[in-house]
Design an enzyme around this catalytic site. Structure first.
Site, PDB file in Angstrom:
ATOM      1  N   SER A 130       1.008  -4.008  -8.640  1.00  0.00           N
ATOM      2  CA  SER A 130       1.920  -4.052  -9.783  1.00  0.00           C
ATOM      3  C   SER A 130       3.192  -4.830  -9.472  1.00  0.00           C
ATOM      4  O   SER A 130       3.876  -5.300 -10.377  1.00  0.00           O
ATOM      5  CB  SER A 130       2.271  -2.622 -10.224  1.00  0.00           C
ATOM      6  OG  SER A 130       2.620  -1.837  -9.113  1.00  0.00           O
ATOM      7  N   LYS A 185       1.861   1.197  10.510  1.00  0.00           N
ATOM      8  CA  LYS A 185       1.471  -0.217  10.566  1.00  0.00           C
ATOM      9  C   LYS A 185       0.783  -0.567  11.887  1.00  0.00           C
ATOM     10  O   LYS A 185      -0.102  -1.423  11.931  1.00  0.00           O
ATOM     11  CB  LYS A 185       2.691  -1.111  10.325  1.00  0.00           C
ATOM     12  CG  LYS A 185       3.273  -0.980   8.907  1.00  0.00           C
ATOM     13  CD  LYS A 185       2.271  -1.389   7.853  1.00  0.00           C
ATOM     14  CE  LYS A 185       2.831  -1.345   6.445  1.00  0.00           C
ATOM     15  NZ  LYS A 185       1.808  -1.688   5.436  1.00  0.00           N
ATOM     16  N   GLY A 221      -2.250  -1.708  -4.959  1.00  0.00           N
ATOM     17  CA  GLY A 221      -0.793  -1.859  -5.103  1.00  0.00           C
ATOM     18  C   GLY A 221      -0.378  -3.240  -5.543  1.00  0.00           C
ATOM     19  O   GLY A 221       0.416  -3.908  -4.863  1.00  0.00           O
ATOM     20  N   SER A 273       2.590  -5.134   9.489  1.00  0.00           N
ATOM     21  CA  SER A 273       3.970  -5.617   9.471  1.00  0.00           C
ATOM     22  C   SER A 273       4.381  -6.006  10.889  1.00  0.00           C
ATOM     23  O   SER A 273       3.829  -5.465  11.861  1.00  0.00           O
ATOM     24  CB  SER A 273       4.892  -4.502   8.974  1.00  0.00           C
ATOM     25  OG  SER A 273       6.242  -4.815   9.246  1.00  0.00           O
ATOM     26  N   TYR A 284       6.980   4.383   9.503  1.00  0.00           N
ATOM     27  CA  TYR A 284       6.436   3.114   8.984  1.00  0.00           C
ATOM     28  C   TYR A 284       5.790   2.301  10.120  1.00  0.00           C
ATOM     29  O   TYR A 284       4.671   1.789   9.979  1.00  0.00           O
ATOM     30  CB  TYR A 284       7.567   2.332   8.325  1.00  0.00           C
ATOM     31  CG  TYR A 284       7.158   1.049   7.639  1.00  0.00           C
ATOM     32  CD1 TYR A 284       6.547   1.073   6.385  1.00  0.00           C
ATOM     33  CD2 TYR A 284       7.393  -0.189   8.232  1.00  0.00           C
ATOM     34  CE1 TYR A 284       6.178  -0.105   5.744  1.00  0.00           C
ATOM     35  CE2 TYR A 284       7.033  -1.370   7.605  1.00  0.00           C
ATOM     36  CZ  TYR A 284       6.428  -1.331   6.359  1.00  0.00           C
ATOM     37  OH  TYR A 284       6.070  -2.504   5.733  1.00  0.00           O
ATOM     38  N   ASN A 291      -3.213  -3.254   0.453  1.00  0.00           N
ATOM     39  CA  ASN A 291      -1.814  -3.703   0.395  1.00  0.00           C
ATOM     40  C   ASN A 291      -0.832  -2.575   0.085  1.00  0.00           C
ATOM     41  O   ASN A 291       0.331  -2.645   0.476  1.00  0.00           O
ATOM     42  CB  ASN A 291      -1.700  -4.794  -0.674  1.00  0.00           C
ATOM     43  CG  ASN A 291      -0.267  -5.119  -1.010  1.00  0.00           C
ATOM     44  OD1 ASN A 291       0.420  -5.796  -0.243  1.00  0.00           O
ATOM     45  ND2 ASN A 291       0.218  -4.618  -2.145  1.00  0.00           N
TER      46      ASN A 291
HETATM   47  P1  NAP Z   1       6.627  -3.211  -2.993  1.00  0.00           P
HETATM   48  O1  NAP Z   1       7.248  -4.356  -3.714  1.00  0.00           O
HETATM   49  O2  NAP Z   1       7.399  -1.969  -2.788  1.00  0.00           O
HETATM   50  O3  NAP Z   1       5.241  -2.865  -3.747  1.00  0.00           O
HETATM   51  C1  NAP Z   1       4.425  -1.827  -3.251  1.00  0.00           C
HETATM   52  C2  NAP Z   1       3.178  -1.722  -4.080  1.00  0.00           C
HETATM   53  O4  NAP Z   1       2.393  -0.631  -3.560  1.00  0.00           O
HETATM   54  C3  NAP Z   1       3.459  -1.404  -5.557  1.00  0.00           C
HETATM   55  O5  NAP Z   1       2.603  -2.172  -6.368  1.00  0.00           O
HETATM   56  C4  NAP Z   1       3.128   0.081  -5.674  1.00  0.00           C
HETATM   57  O6  NAP Z   1       2.597   0.422  -6.945  1.00  0.00           O
HETATM   58  C5  NAP Z   1       2.013   0.204  -4.645  1.00  0.00           C
HETATM   59  N1  NAP Z   1       1.827   1.597  -4.197  1.00  0.00           N
HETATM   60  C6  NAP Z   1       2.719   2.414  -3.572  1.00  0.00           C
HETATM   61  N2  NAP Z   1       2.159   3.609  -3.324  1.00  0.00           N
HETATM   62  C7  NAP Z   1       0.873   3.546  -3.794  1.00  0.00           C
HETATM   63  C8  NAP Z   1      -0.223   4.441  -3.815  1.00  0.00           C
HETATM   64  N3  NAP Z   1      -0.134   5.683  -3.295  1.00  0.00           N
HETATM   65  N4  NAP Z   1      -1.394   4.042  -4.381  1.00  0.00           N
HETATM   66  C9  NAP Z   1      -1.516   2.800  -4.912  1.00  0.00           C
HETATM   67  N5  NAP Z   1      -0.511   1.901  -4.909  1.00  0.00           N
HETATM   68  C10 NAP Z   1       0.663   2.271  -4.360  1.00  0.00           C
HETATM   69  O7  NAP Z   1       6.120  -3.663  -1.544  1.00  0.00           O
HETATM   70  P2  NAP Z   1       5.833  -5.114  -0.928  1.00  0.00           P
HETATM   71  O8  NAP Z   1       7.052  -5.594  -0.287  1.00  0.00           O
HETATM   72  O9  NAP Z   1       5.140  -5.961  -1.922  1.00  0.00           O
HETATM   73  O10 NAP Z   1       4.813  -4.718   0.240  1.00  0.00           O
HETATM   74  C11 NAP Z   1       3.407  -4.814   0.119  1.00  0.00           C
HETATM   75  C12 NAP Z   1       2.763  -4.495   1.461  1.00  0.00           C
HETATM   76  O11 NAP Z   1       3.247  -5.402   2.455  1.00  0.00           O
HETATM   77  C13 NAP Z   1       3.089  -3.104   1.987  1.00  0.00           C
HETATM   78  O12 NAP Z   1       1.967  -2.554   2.661  1.00  0.00           O
HETATM   79  C14 NAP Z   1       4.219  -3.346   2.951  1.00  0.00           C
HETATM   80  O13 NAP Z   1       4.321  -2.339   3.921  1.00  0.00           O
HETATM   81  C15 NAP Z   1       3.818  -4.681   3.531  1.00  0.00           C
HETATM   82  N6  NAP Z   1       4.937  -5.421   4.103  1.00  0.00           N
HETATM   83  C16 NAP Z   1       5.985  -5.827   3.343  1.00  0.00           C
HETATM   84  C17 NAP Z   1       7.044  -6.516   3.944  1.00  0.00           C
HETATM   85  C18 NAP Z   1       8.232  -7.019   3.176  1.00  0.00           C
HETATM   86  O14 NAP Z   1       9.124  -7.579   3.805  1.00  0.00           O
HETATM   87  N7  NAP Z   1       8.302  -6.870   1.875  1.00  0.00           N
HETATM   88  C19 NAP Z   1       6.997  -6.787   5.313  1.00  0.00           C
HETATM   89  C20 NAP Z   1       5.919  -6.360   6.044  1.00  0.00           C
HETATM   90  C21 NAP Z   1       4.889  -5.685   5.436  1.00  0.00           C
HETATM   91  P3  NAP Z   1       3.428   1.272  -8.048  1.00  0.00           P
HETATM   92  O15 NAP Z   1       4.788   0.675  -8.147  1.00  0.00           O
HETATM   93  O16 NAP Z   1       2.594   1.082  -9.280  1.00  0.00           O
HETATM   94  O17 NAP Z   1       3.424   2.689  -7.570  1.00  0.00           O
END
Ligand code: NAP
Length: 248
Positions: free
Chosen positions: A15, A160, A13, A143, A156, A91
């Site tokens: 992108s 996590k 993930g 998370s 979620y 991720n």
């Molecule tokens: P994001 O901007 O929504 O990006 C999510 C990424 O996951 C995208 O690249 C997406 O790829 C990929 N993805 C989704 N479903 C997938 C699948 N089935 N197979 C392969 N790739 C997949 O999320 P983010 O905020 O960067 O979060 C990244 C990680 O950190 C996640 O696990 C999230 O739960 C965790 N996290 C984030 C936060 C926050 O505040 N942002 C806080 C705590 C934890 P495509 O777009 O190409 O589908």
């Protein structure tokens, strides 16, 4: 500095958001980077081109992390293309929020499959070459919500929290093989995932954080860099919070 020189890393993930920042940071530090995307095909292809500028081998794969067979095929392909696998970053993640009263089975299954089953899928496939090499670092994105829970995010939070139990179990099972397993628990990081939260709720969140601001993807990537590198060679089974003090 080249903290990851000679290492091959696979990041799911990448992108967008945190995954993208980690892929960039790893490439900057000399790693050869394999990464995945699913729906953001153009962004994935653009990232491959961008990271190639750092000089190391880079390859993006379109692969669904929630599919067991696809994960197995992906790891085999990475081994064919890169020759080894030193670092796995699980991720890929999604949210499908809603109060439990209104949460559908589809919302539950989607989040558990993409967030939690994916970690099993990829780790299961990656430990085979890591055991052979007697080395490896596995980094799972959990998370603060997995530690504390969150109203409207039962699916979620469960996914996590599951990742934390999985991370610690893998650390216990594979420590003797020199394979480390750690988790990063980000707090509120400014990405597309958190971009949908309304302005008022956003301000309230920020005020509840001791550092009074949201985090940036780069700040999570630096933590991942530490866990991927030999700087953390005696650290396993841990959950590192990157949350500006949110849960303190
Ligand atoms: P994001 O901007 O929504 O990006 C999510 C990424 O996951 C995208 O690249 C997406 O790829 C990929 N993805 C989704 N479903 C997938 C699948 N089935 N197979 C392969 N790739 C997949 O999320 P983010 O905020 O960067 O979060 C990244 C990680 O950190 C996640 O696990 C999230 O739960 C965790 N996290 C984030 C936060 C926050 O505040 N942002 C806080 C705590 C934890 P495509 O777009 O190409 O589908």
């Amino acid at each position: 500095m080249s903290l990851l020189q000679g290492k091959v890393a696979l990041i799911t993930g990448a992108s967008r958001g945190i995954g993208r920042a980690m892929a960039r940071r790893f490439a900057e530090e000399g790693a050869q980077v394999a990464f995945t995307y699913l729906s953001s095909v153009e962004k994935g292809q653009a990232l491959e081109e961008e990271l190639s500028a750092f000089g190391g081998k880079v390859k993006g794969y379109r692969s669904d992390a929630s599919e067991y067979k696809a994960a197995e095929e992906l790891v085999n392909q990475v081994l064919t293309d890169f020759g080894s696998l030193d670092v796995l970053v699980n991720n890929a993640g999604i949210t499908r929020d809603g109060l439990l009263m209104r949460m559908s089975e589809e919302q539950w299954d989607a989040v558990i499959n993409v967030n939690l089953k994916s970690v099993f899928n990829l780790t299961k496939a990656a430990i085979r070459p890591m055991m052979k090499a007697k080395a490896g670092s596995i980094i799972n994105l959990t998370s603060v919500v997995g530690i504390r829970g969150n109203a409207g995010q039962a699916n979620y939070a469960a996914s996590k929290a599951g990742i934390i139990g999985f991370t610690k179990s893998v650390a216990l099972e594979l420590g003797s093989r020199n394979i480390r397993s750690n988790a990063i628990a980000p707090g509120f990081i400014e990405t597309e995932m958190t971009g949908e939260i309304n302005e008022k709720a956003l301000e309230e969140w920020k005020q509840s954080i001791p550092m009074k601001r949201g985090g940036q993807p780069d700040e999570v990537a630096d933590c991942a860099l530490f866990l991927a590198s030999d700087l953390s060679r005696y650290i396993t089974g841990q959950v590192l919070q990157v949350d500006g003090g949110m849960l303190t």
